[in-house]
Scaffold this active site. Structure first.
Site, PDB file in Angstrom:
ATOM      1  N   SER A   4       0.824  -1.216   0.000  1.00 41.29           N
ATOM      2  CA  SER A   4       0.000   0.000   0.000  1.00 41.29           C
ATOM      3  C   SER A   4       0.851   1.256   0.000  1.00 41.29           C
ATOM      4  O   SER A   4       0.359   2.337  -0.312  1.00 41.29           O
ATOM      5  CB  SER A   4      -0.912   0.011   1.230  1.00 41.29           C
ATOM      6  OG  SER A   4      -0.146   0.047   2.416  1.00 41.29           O
ATOM      7  N   CYS A  46       2.109  -6.704   2.026  1.00 40.94           N
ATOM      8  CA  CYS A  46       1.171  -5.874   2.784  1.00 40.94           C
ATOM      9  C   CYS A  46       0.264  -6.816   3.565  1.00 40.94           C
ATOM     10  O   CYS A  46      -0.517  -7.568   2.964  1.00 40.94           O
ATOM     11  CB  CYS A  46       0.343  -5.012   1.816  1.00 40.94           C
ATOM     12  SG  CYS A  46      -0.946  -4.018   2.605  1.00 40.94           S
ATOM     13  N   CYS A 103       2.501  -5.583  10.176  1.00 42.89           N
ATOM     14  CA  CYS A 103       2.400  -4.615   9.071  1.00 42.89           C
ATOM     15  C   CYS A 103       3.813  -4.394   8.563  1.00 42.89           C
ATOM     16  O   CYS A 103       4.737  -4.187   9.366  1.00 42.89           O
ATOM     17  CB  CYS A 103       1.789  -3.295   9.555  1.00 42.89           C
ATOM     18  SG  CYS A 103       1.839  -1.952   8.324  1.00 42.89           S
TER      19      CYS A 103
END
EC number: 5.1.1.3
Length: 260
Positions: free
Chosen positions: A13, A75, A185
């Site tokens: 992202s 991601c 993450c």
């Protein structure tokens, strides 16, 4: 048949997946890579799952135009929200996704595990089911971190904001006997040392990169797609925020990480 000399696509992202890219490029030095960061729409972690899927499709289509032979979804949010649908949409290409390494921490015998991830990753059934599966083996603290990926998108310039936000997020865990930190993450490994310092302990950190390295090599080998030539490795950067400054940030993060 796919060209074994074609590049591997890595998608995130935003800038977070560059931490994954660094690991993959080192472990597979004969392979060429193209990284696509959807920084114009970052981060995904606070968006609805259907929107994450549509944004992922747009990004992957950009990479497919470059002739990639395989795709790594670097991601956690896109993996948890959209990986099955993406595999169905692109059946002609190996697609791998990174996920929070909670099982790895539990298998290592850790008893008090802090999982930091985006709100969407934490809320998805896949993570919730995994946390429930291990609840009798370890105490698992699930910490959604809204805003953290946003600040990491700024690179070194975001350090003061990153530190302040981490103080707020971690405040209630400072008195817990945390012995493992799972970074769910791919943005977060860029600031893992800062997080560990704030938790003030000798803490084992799990990123999930060991598993994705091994699995990518396995998938390429079984499909006869491993590159055998010894020419110099190439790394190409693409971004939905296609500006010289953004691409320079990508290169800097790949070369140096976030400098304190």
């Amino acid at each position: 048949m796919e060209d074994r000399n074609a590049p591997i696509g890595v998608f995130d992202s935003g800038v977070g997946g560059i931490s994954t890219l660094r690991t993959l490029a080192k472990s597979l030095p004969k392979e060429n890579f193209i990284f696509y960061g959807d920084s114009a729409n970052a981060p995904y972690g606070e968006r609805p799952a259907d929107q994450v899927y549509q944004l992922s499709v747009t990004a992957i289509d950009q990479l497919r135009k470059q002739g990639i032979k395989a795709l790594v979804i670097a991601c956690n949010t896109a993996t948890s929200a959209a990986k099955p649908q993406l595999i169905s949409r692109y059946p002609d290409m190996p697609i791998l996704g990174i996920e929070p390494a909670l099982k790895q921490a539990v298998d290592a015998g850790k008893k008090d595990i802090l999982v930091m991830a985006t709100p969407l990753t934490i809320s998805r059934p896949k993570y919730q089911n995994q946390a429930a599966k291990f609840k009798d083996q370890a105490t698992i603290y699930s910490l959604p971190c809204p805003g953290l990926a946003d600040r990491i998108e700024l690179g070194t310039a975001g350090l003061p904001q990153i530190s302040s936000l981490l103080d707020q997020l971690l405040a209630r865990y400072l008195d817990k006997p945390i012995d493992a930190l799972v970074l769910g993450c791919t943005h977060y490994p860029f600031v893992k040392d800062i997080i560990a310092e704030k938790l003030d302990g000798q803490i084992e950190i799990y990123t999930g990169y060991d598993g994705i390295e091994r699995y990518l090599e396995y998938k390429l080998r079984t499909k006869s797609l491993l590159r055998t030539e010894n020419q110099k490795q190439t790394i190409q950067f693409m971004s939905s925020r296609d500006t010289p400054a953004e691409l320079a940030l990508y290169q800097s993060l790949f070369d140096h990480g976030i400098q304190r």
